[in-house]
Design a protein around this motif. Sequence first.
Motif, PDB file in Angstrom:
ATOM      1  N   ASP A  57       6.434 -14.868  13.061  1.00  0.00           N
ATOM      2  CA  ASP A  57       7.365 -14.749  14.292  1.00  0.00           C
ATOM      3  C   ASP A  57       7.302 -16.281  14.616  1.00  0.00           C
ATOM      4  O   ASP A  57       8.108 -17.215  15.406  1.00  0.00           O
ATOM      5  CB  ASP A  57       6.877 -13.984  15.251  1.00  0.00           C
ATOM      6  CG  ASP A  57       7.357 -12.653  15.002  1.00  0.00           C
ATOM      7  OD1 ASP A  57       8.080 -12.798  14.709  1.00  0.00           O
ATOM      8  OD2 ASP A  57       7.010 -12.232  16.140  1.00  0.00           O
ATOM      9  N   ASN A  58       6.333 -17.441  14.154  1.00  0.00           N
ATOM     10  CA  ASN A  58       5.971 -18.228  14.612  1.00  0.00           C
ATOM     11  C   ASN A  58       6.173 -19.511  13.661  1.00  0.00           C
ATOM     12  O   ASN A  58       7.234 -20.237  14.122  1.00  0.00           O
ATOM     13  CB  ASN A  58       4.306 -18.822  14.158  1.00  0.00           C
ATOM     14  CG  ASN A  58       3.217 -20.085  14.458  1.00  0.00           C
ATOM     15  OD1 ASN A  58       3.727 -20.561  15.475  1.00  0.00           O
ATOM     16  ND2 ASN A  58       2.478 -20.406  13.739  1.00  0.00           N
ATOM     17  N   THR A  59       6.736 -19.079  12.236  1.00  0.00           N
ATOM     18  CA  THR A  59       7.917 -19.961  11.680  1.00  0.00           C
ATOM     19  C   THR A  59       9.217 -19.694  12.235  1.00  0.00           C
ATOM     20  O   THR A  59       9.598 -20.515  11.974  1.00  0.00           O
ATOM     21  CB  THR A  59       7.512 -18.986   9.593  1.00  0.00           C
ATOM     22  OG1 THR A  59       6.230 -19.014   9.772  1.00  0.00           O
ATOM     23  CG2 THR A  59       8.724 -19.888   9.442  1.00  0.00           C
ATOM     24  N   LEU A  60       9.595 -18.673  12.663  1.00  0.00           N
ATOM     25  CA  LEU A  60      10.933 -18.473  13.325  1.00  0.00           C
ATOM     26  C   LEU A  60      10.507 -19.577  14.258  1.00  0.00           C
ATOM     27  O   LEU A  60      11.528 -20.264  14.806  1.00  0.00           O
ATOM     28  CB  LEU A  60      11.795 -17.420  13.702  1.00  0.00           C
ATOM     29  CG  LEU A  60      11.763 -16.592  12.455  1.00  0.00           C
ATOM     30  CD1 LEU A  60      11.953 -15.343  13.146  1.00  0.00           C
ATOM     31  CD2 LEU A  60      12.916 -17.070  11.438  1.00  0.00           C
ATOM     32  N   LEU A  61       9.810 -19.209  15.240  1.00  0.00           N
ATOM     33  CA  LEU A  61      10.092 -20.060  16.572  1.00  0.00           C
ATOM     34  C   LEU A  61       9.902 -22.285  16.136  1.00  0.00           C
ATOM     35  O   LEU A  61      10.079 -22.327  16.546  1.00  0.00           O
ATOM     36  CB  LEU A  61       9.301 -19.693  17.791  1.00  0.00           C
ATOM     37  CG  LEU A  61       8.691 -18.229  18.626  1.00  0.00           C
ATOM     38  CD1 LEU A  61       7.620 -18.247  18.473  1.00  0.00           C
ATOM     39  CD2 LEU A  61       9.667 -18.252  18.922  1.00  0.00           C
ATOM     40  N   ARG A  62       8.944 -22.344  14.969  1.00  0.00           N
ATOM     41  CA  ARG A  62       8.639 -23.598  14.772  1.00  0.00           C
ATOM     42  C   ARG A  62      10.576 -24.530  14.173  1.00  0.00           C
ATOM     43  O   ARG A  62      10.934 -25.391  14.273  1.00  0.00           O
ATOM     44  CB  ARG A  62       8.239 -23.904  13.672  1.00  0.00           C
ATOM     45  CG  ARG A  62       6.601 -24.108  13.625  1.00  0.00           C
ATOM     46  CD  ARG A  62       4.915 -23.537  13.357  1.00  0.00           C
ATOM     47  NE  ARG A  62       3.714 -23.652  13.915  1.00  0.00           N
ATOM     48  CZ  ARG A  62       3.471 -24.614  13.861  1.00  0.00           C
ATOM     49  NH1 ARG A  62       4.140 -25.856  14.023  1.00  0.00           N
ATOM     50  NH2 ARG A  62       2.204 -24.498  14.188  1.00  0.00           N
ATOM     51  N   GLN A  63      10.910 -22.743  13.348  1.00  0.00           N
ATOM     52  CA  GLN A  63      12.307 -23.194  12.955  1.00  0.00           C
ATOM     53  C   GLN A  63      12.814 -24.177  13.745  1.00  0.00           C
ATOM     54  O   GLN A  63      14.369 -24.777  13.974  1.00  0.00           O
ATOM     55  CB  GLN A  63      12.757 -22.903  11.603  1.00  0.00           C
ATOM     56  CG  GLN A  63      12.054 -22.391  10.069  1.00  0.00           C
ATOM     57  CD  GLN A  63      12.908 -21.206   9.803  1.00  0.00           C
ATOM     58  OE1 GLN A  63      13.238 -20.387  10.283  1.00  0.00           O
ATOM     59  NE2 GLN A  63      11.905 -21.335   8.631  1.00  0.00           N
ATOM     60  N   ALA A  64      13.260 -23.140  15.398  1.00  0.00           N
ATOM     61  CA  ALA A  64      14.193 -22.964  16.411  1.00  0.00           C
ATOM     62  C   ALA A  64      13.734 -24.228  16.524  1.00  0.00           C
ATOM     63  O   ALA A  64      14.787 -24.929  17.360  1.00  0.00           O
ATOM     64  CB  ALA A  64      14.194 -21.949  17.216  1.00  0.00           C
TER      65      ALA A  64
ATOM     66  N   ALA B 109      12.435 -26.878  16.067  1.00  0.00           N
ATOM     67  CA  ALA B 109      12.079 -27.791  14.910  1.00  0.00           C
ATOM     68  C   ALA B 109      14.606 -28.423  15.405  1.00  0.00           C
ATOM     69  O   ALA B 109      14.338 -29.811  15.640  1.00  0.00           O
ATOM     70  CB  ALA B 109      12.428 -28.478  13.683  1.00  0.00           C
ATOM     71  N   GLN B 110      14.982 -27.464  15.021  1.00  0.00           N
ATOM     72  CA  GLN B 110      16.197 -27.664  16.149  1.00  0.00           C
ATOM     73  C   GLN B 110      17.285 -27.606  16.838  1.00  0.00           C
ATOM     74  O   GLN B 110      18.041 -28.914  17.075  1.00  0.00           O
ATOM     75  CB  GLN B 110      17.958 -26.638  15.329  1.00  0.00           C
ATOM     76  CG  GLN B 110      17.291 -25.898  13.905  1.00  0.00           C
ATOM     77  CD  GLN B 110      17.888 -24.793  12.926  1.00  0.00           C
ATOM     78  OE1 GLN B 110      18.488 -24.024  14.396  1.00  0.00           O
ATOM     79  NE2 GLN B 110      17.692 -24.054  12.211  1.00  0.00           N
ATOM     80  N   HIS B 111      16.397 -27.529  17.869  1.00  0.00           N
ATOM     81  CA  HIS B 111      16.643 -27.547  19.259  1.00  0.00           C
ATOM     82  C   HIS B 111      15.420 -28.930  20.304  1.00  0.00           C
ATOM     83  O   HIS B 111      15.053 -29.150  20.961  1.00  0.00           O
ATOM     84  CB  HIS B 111      16.488 -26.564  19.856  1.00  0.00           C
ATOM     85  CG  HIS B 111      17.793 -25.600  19.462  1.00  0.00           C
ATOM     86  ND1 HIS B 111      18.868 -26.556  18.601  1.00  0.00           N
ATOM     87  CD2 HIS B 111      17.828 -24.238  19.163  1.00  0.00           C
ATOM     88  CE1 HIS B 111      19.810 -25.226  18.303  1.00  0.00           C
ATOM     89  NE2 HIS B 111      18.638 -24.284  18.494  1.00  0.00           N
ATOM     90  N   GLY B 112      14.769 -28.878  20.029  1.00  0.00           N
ATOM     91  CA  GLY B 112      13.438 -30.259  20.685  1.00  0.00           C
ATOM     92  C   GLY B 112      12.498 -30.455  19.727  1.00  0.00           C
ATOM     93  O   GLY B 112      12.489 -30.550  18.486  1.00  0.00           O
ATOM     94  N   SER B 113      11.474 -31.039  20.581  1.00  0.00           N
ATOM     95  CA  SER B 113      10.444 -31.663  20.237  1.00  0.00           C
ATOM     96  C   SER B 113       9.396 -31.092  20.390  1.00  0.00           C
ATOM     97  O   SER B 113       8.572 -30.390  20.941  1.00  0.00           O
ATOM     98  CB  SER B 113      10.309 -33.687  20.227  1.00  0.00           C
ATOM     99  OG  SER B 113       9.967 -32.952  21.733  1.00  0.00           O
ATOM    100  N   LEU B 114       8.399 -31.516  19.197  1.00  0.00           N
ATOM    101  CA  LEU B 114       6.750 -30.224  19.092  1.00  0.00           C
ATOM    102  C   LEU B 114       5.881 -31.713  20.066  1.00  0.00           C
ATOM    103  O   LEU B 114       5.397 -33.039  20.032  1.00  0.00           O
ATOM    104  CB  LEU B 114       6.052 -30.800  17.967  1.00  0.00           C
ATOM    105  CG  LEU B 114       7.176 -29.369  16.876  1.00  0.00           C
ATOM    106  CD1 LEU B 114       6.232 -29.470  15.527  1.00  0.00           C
ATOM    107  CD2 LEU B 114       6.581 -28.283  17.845  1.00  0.00           C
ATOM    108  N   THR B 115       4.647 -31.228  20.638  1.00  0.00           N
ATOM    109  CA  THR B 115       3.853 -31.995  21.848  1.00  0.00           C
ATOM    110  C   THR B 115       2.689 -31.781  21.080  1.00  0.00           C
ATOM    111  O   THR B 115       2.238 -30.363  21.191  1.00  0.00           O
ATOM    112  CB  THR B 115       4.311 -31.861  23.261  1.00  0.00           C
ATOM    113  OG1 THR B 115       5.419 -31.657  23.707  1.00  0.00           O
ATOM    114  CG2 THR B 115       3.439 -31.934  24.025  1.00  0.00           C
ATOM    115  N   ASP B 116       1.527 -32.638  21.478  1.00  0.00           N
ATOM    116  CA  ASP B 116       0.509 -32.586  20.422  1.00  0.00           C
ATOM    117  C   ASP B 116      -0.750 -31.993  21.648  1.00  0.00           C
ATOM    118  O   ASP B 116      -0.025 -32.939  22.484  1.00  0.00           O
ATOM    119  CB  ASP B 116       0.147 -34.138  19.318  1.00  0.00           C
ATOM    120  CG  ASP B 116      -1.177 -33.638  18.757  1.00  0.00           C
ATOM    121  OD1 ASP B 116      -1.660 -32.477  18.847  1.00  0.00           O
ATOM    122  OD2 ASP B 116      -2.239 -34.725  18.928  1.00  0.00           O
ATOM    123  N   LEU B 117      -1.150 -31.097  21.324  1.00  0.00           N
ATOM    124  CA  LEU B 117      -1.579 -30.469  22.206  1.00  0.00           C
ATOM    125  C   LEU B 117      -3.414 -30.661  22.390  1.00  0.00           C
ATOM    126  O   LEU B 117      -3.851 -30.804  22.937  1.00  0.00           O
ATOM    127  CB  LEU B 117      -1.775 -29.041  22.784  1.00  0.00           C
ATOM    128  CG  LEU B 117      -0.492 -28.596  22.700  1.00  0.00           C
ATOM    129  CD1 LEU B 117      -0.825 -26.893  22.658  1.00  0.00           C
ATOM    130  CD2 LEU B 117      -0.080 -28.961  23.958  1.00  0.00           C
TER     131      LEU B 117
END
Length: 148
Positions: free
Chosen positions: A124-131, A133-141
């Motif tokens: 699930d985490n891998t799928l969420l990261r892929q989704a 990556a295609q639609h948004g950016s990651l924020t360093d927490l």
Amino acid sequence: MTNLPQETAAATEDNVSPRTSAALRAAMDRLLAGQPLRTDGRLIKTNLWKEAGVSRATMNRATVVMAEWDSRVIAAGGLSAREARVTHELEEVRRQLATQIRECTDLKRQLDAAATAIAALHHDNTLLRQAHAQHGSLTDLSQYRSEH
């Protein structure tokens, strides 16, 4: 009938001397009590004659003592006190082993369930990261963690 000395008359009653009968009975008592002096303590006739310090042939001539041996061994269930104690301890260890095996089996089931849940979460985490990556950016927490 001839006049035999007292010891000879007693010896012919059981075909062995009173001293030999006493040695065999003392050996019998030690074996049955689980306190052998010269043998491994098993309730076998070989141990009886060795424990008594007489020959096998002498032991076999002591028919009254041998009948007593047979009845006492049967009454003891074929086990000396030491053998009975060891048998009891072995049964206890077997019960403990069975308990440990059941606990290990339960823990293995729990471990398999946890591994399955971790694999599903990883997927699930891998799928969420892929989704993401295609639609948004990651924020360093990490910057937020140090502030709070």
